[in-house]
Design a protein around this motif. Structure first.
Motif, PDB file in Angstrom:
ATOM      1  N   ALA A  99     -56.393  23.504 -16.009  1.00  0.00           N
ATOM      2  CA  ALA A  99     -57.236  22.323 -16.259  1.00  0.00           C
ATOM      3  C   ALA A  99     -56.887  21.204 -15.292  1.00  0.00           C
ATOM      4  O   ALA A  99     -55.714  20.953 -15.007  1.00  0.00           O
ATOM      5  N   ASN A 100     -57.904  20.543 -14.757  1.00  0.00           N
ATOM      6  CA  ASN A 100     -57.666  19.433 -13.824  1.00  0.00           C
ATOM      7  C   ASN A 100     -57.942  18.082 -14.489  1.00  0.00           C
ATOM      8  O   ASN A 100     -58.437  18.022 -15.616  1.00  0.00           O
ATOM      9  N   LEU A 101     -57.613  17.014 -13.782  1.00  0.00           N
ATOM     10  CA  LEU A 101     -57.703  15.665 -14.361  1.00  0.00           C
ATOM     11  C   LEU A 101     -59.119  15.315 -14.813  1.00  0.00           C
ATOM     12  O   LEU A 101     -59.298  14.666 -15.848  1.00  0.00           O
ATOM     13  N   ALA A 156     -54.118  17.375  -8.975  1.00  0.00           N
ATOM     14  CA  ALA A 156     -55.227  17.491  -9.932  1.00  0.00           C
ATOM     15  C   ALA A 156     -54.815  18.200 -11.216  1.00  0.00           C
ATOM     16  O   ALA A 156     -55.355  17.899 -12.283  1.00  0.00           O
ATOM     17  N   THR A 157     -53.871  19.162 -11.122  1.00  0.00           N
ATOM     18  CA  THR A 157     -53.550  19.983 -12.301  1.00  0.00           C
ATOM     19  C   THR A 157     -52.115  19.828 -12.780  1.00  0.00           C
ATOM     20  O   THR A 157     -51.751  20.374 -13.827  1.00  0.00           O
ATOM     21  N   GLY A 158     -51.260  19.165 -11.999  1.00  0.00           N
ATOM     22  CA  GLY A 158     -49.857  19.016 -12.394  1.00  0.00           C
ATOM     23  C   GLY A 158     -49.023  20.234 -12.088  1.00  0.00           C
ATOM     24  O   GLY A 158     -47.841  20.277 -12.411  1.00  0.00           O
ATOM     25  N   LYS A 159     -49.640  21.263 -11.498  1.00  0.00           N
ATOM     26  CA  LYS A 159     -48.885  22.485 -11.169  1.00  0.00           C
ATOM     27  C   LYS A 159     -48.912  22.715  -9.662  1.00  0.00           C
ATOM     28  O   LYS A 159     -49.981  22.777  -9.049  1.00  0.00           O
ATOM     29  N   LYS A 160     -47.721  22.896  -9.087  1.00  0.00           N
ATOM     30  CA  LYS A 160     -47.673  23.352  -7.693  1.00  0.00           C
ATOM     31  C   LYS A 160     -48.215  24.770  -7.632  1.00  0.00           C
ATOM     32  O   LYS A 160     -48.064  25.546  -8.577  1.00  0.00           O
ATOM     33  N   THR A 161     -48.861  25.107  -6.533  1.00  0.00           N
ATOM     34  CA  THR A 161     -49.412  26.447  -6.400  1.00  0.00           C
ATOM     35  C   THR A 161     -49.272  26.917  -4.964  1.00  0.00           C
ATOM     36  O   THR A 161     -48.569  26.297  -4.163  1.00  0.00           O
ATOM     37  N   LYS A 162     -49.917  28.048  -4.656  1.00  0.00           N
ATOM     38  CA  LYS A 162     -49.818  28.591  -3.299  1.00  0.00           C
ATOM     39  C   LYS A 162     -50.816  27.906  -2.366  1.00  0.00           C
ATOM     40  O   LYS A 162     -51.874  27.441  -2.818  1.00  0.00           O
ATOM     41  N   GLY A 166     -57.243  24.732  -7.705  1.00  0.00           N
ATOM     42  CA  GLY A 166     -57.347  24.590  -9.163  1.00  0.00           C
ATOM     43  C   GLY A 166     -56.897  25.797  -9.958  1.00  0.00           C
ATOM     44  O   GLY A 166     -57.292  25.955 -11.116  1.00  0.00           O
ATOM     45  N   VAL A 167     -56.079  26.651  -9.346  1.00  0.00           N
ATOM     46  CA  VAL A 167     -55.469  27.785 -10.062  1.00  0.00           C
ATOM     47  C   VAL A 167     -53.969  27.758  -9.789  1.00  0.00           C
ATOM     48  O   VAL A 167     -53.522  27.257  -8.765  1.00  0.00           O
TER      49      VAL A 167
END
Ligand SMILES: [Zn+2]
Length: 435
Positions: free
Chosen positions: A196-198, A176-182, A187-188
């Motif tokens: 920002a998400n799609l 959704a955001t293009g960033k890998k996360t924990k 969405g953070v």
């Protein structure tokens, strides 16, 4: 067995014969055409005297345990009694005879001839739908799905930033955001910063946006496409992000968890969804969780996809929609083969609607993938003719195996290859020339 008198038979408690006397089978694959009748005949003969039966010196492993269980042997002779008991006792639960079928649609592939720029993006996520899960629904659906007609195929790596094995929250946030996360983050980014998400990015650019899921709307996968919270369990806060979102449409379970949606009209049926002229529309599939296909959900997902696509099309604007088949994952967690197979086939009926829409509406890109695999699922045995699948599991959790990406329609060629899960986001924006 041939030379005993009736009196002698009375003294026999058990017929116990040497397996190697009948076959040299090593327990891998199946018995040869010559050996199979020899083995089944001798078992039948022993049983005809009303005596329990065992072979000694059998090939000792899962495939042979499965064979002897299904062929009337009363005692399995093994050096691994604990593993053998676990295997045999779970065989019935792990073996599923399928009765639900997805009618395979032959895509037209006309997008290959006409170079229409991408307008609409349909992203379908099968939660927990790894390659073995896909294989089980293909093989239980007579060897074909609409999904297996598609030609552009890639693979994604799915690790999250804090874990070798992702969960649905980090997986969906990467898409959704293009960033890998924990894991658990919605969405953070890894620092907990809103990203920002799609649906936000594309609605700024004049797109209509939507979500359909067989989960509750506050489930991890749908949430990552509209909410920004540091834990997937913060359902109240996630629900409060929904009225603030840019969504034009959502269809999901979990009505009881949402309030304050003043801008949204409520649809009561898929027919109302298809015909609605509302700017923003909600359609609830249930008050809380959505039932599984095996518990009577019927064809609700595919019908909702068909009507949801009509609703978005009627806006006469480009659109982005995320569609989730949420409960393949539940089958993995509960190690339930029937749930995996039927939810996977149900997913294909929804995929069919998306592919048909793409054929009728040039400029539509369809992407079908998953966030991760669930269950360490494998399918050692089965029967194509009778749609029987025997599954086996290594875990009740997610696994880190690479995940297939199928794509169809305008722009789909850039989704081939092997890449990270967050690239899906960048590739979508690239096809829309929107980044
Ligand atoms: Zn899961």
């Amino acid at each position: 067995m041939d030379n005993l008198t009736a009196d002698q038979w009375k003294k026999v408690a058990l017929v116990s014969l040497s397996f190697p006397q009948y076959s040299k089978w090593n327990g891998k694959g199946g018995l040869t055409e010559e050996d199979l009748p020899k083995i089944t005949e001798v078992i039948k003969k022993a049983k005809s005297f009303g005596k329990p039966f065992r072979f000694w010196a059998i090939p000792d492993g899962k495939t042979s345990w499965e064979f002897f269980t299904h062929n009337g042997v009363d005692f399995i002779n093994t050096d691994h009694p604990k593993e053998c008991v676990e295997y045999v006792n779970s065989l019935e639960k792990r073996t599923f005879k399928n009765n639900l079928f997805s009618e395979v649609y032959q895509p037209k592939f006309s997008y290959l001839k006409k170079n229409v720029p991408v307008k609409n993006v349909i992203l379908l996520i099968g939660d927990g739908n790894g390659l073995s899960e896909i294989s089980s629904s293909v093989l239980a659906n007579k060897g074909e799905l609409t999904l297996t007609q598609l030609k552009n195929i890639g693979l994604i790596k799915t690790s999250s930033t804090d874990n070798f094995t992702t969960d649905s929250a980090a997986g969906a946030t990467a898409f959704a955001t293009g960033k890998k996360t924990k894991n658990r983050f919605i969405g953070v980014d890894s620092e907990g910063k809103k990203t920002a998400n799609l649906t936000e990015i594309l609605s700024e650019k004049g797109f209509s946006t939507g979500i359909i899921t067989t989960d509750e709307i506050v489930g991890a996968t749908p949430s990552a496409f509209y909410a920004h919270q540091k834990d997937r369990g913060m359902e109240k806060e996630i629900a409060q992000d929904l009225p603030k979102s840019k969504l034009n449409f959502f269809a999901a379970g979990g009505k009881s968890k949402v309030s304050g949606l003043h801008d949204f009209k409520l649809a009561e049926s898929t027919k109302q969804v298809a015909e609605s002229k509302a700017d923003r529309l909600a359609y609830y599939l249930s008050d809380n969780g959505v039932p599984q296909v095996l518990k009577g959900r019927g064809n609700l997902l595919a019908e909702t996809v068909e009507s949801g696509l009509q609703f978005l099309k009627s806006k006469k604007k480009p659109f982005f929609i995320m569609i989730e088949a949420a409960q393949i994952d539940s089958g993995g967690h509960s190690n339930n083969v029937g749930t995996i197979v039927t939810e996977g086939i149900d997913f294909d009926r929804a995929i069919t609607k998306a592919v048909q829409f793409a054929d009728q509406n040039p400029g539509t890109l369809v992407i079908i993938t998953a966030d991760h695999e669930t269950g360490g699922f494998s399918i050692p045995h089965g029967d194509l003719k009778t749609s029987i699948v025997e599954g086996d599991f290594t875990t009740d959790d997610h696994s880190a195996t690479l995940i297939p990406v199928f794509s169809y329609g305008s722009g789909s060629e850039i989704f081939t290859g092997v890449y990270e899960n967050n690239e899906i986001f960048h590739k979508i924006l690239k096809t829309l020339k929107a980044n």
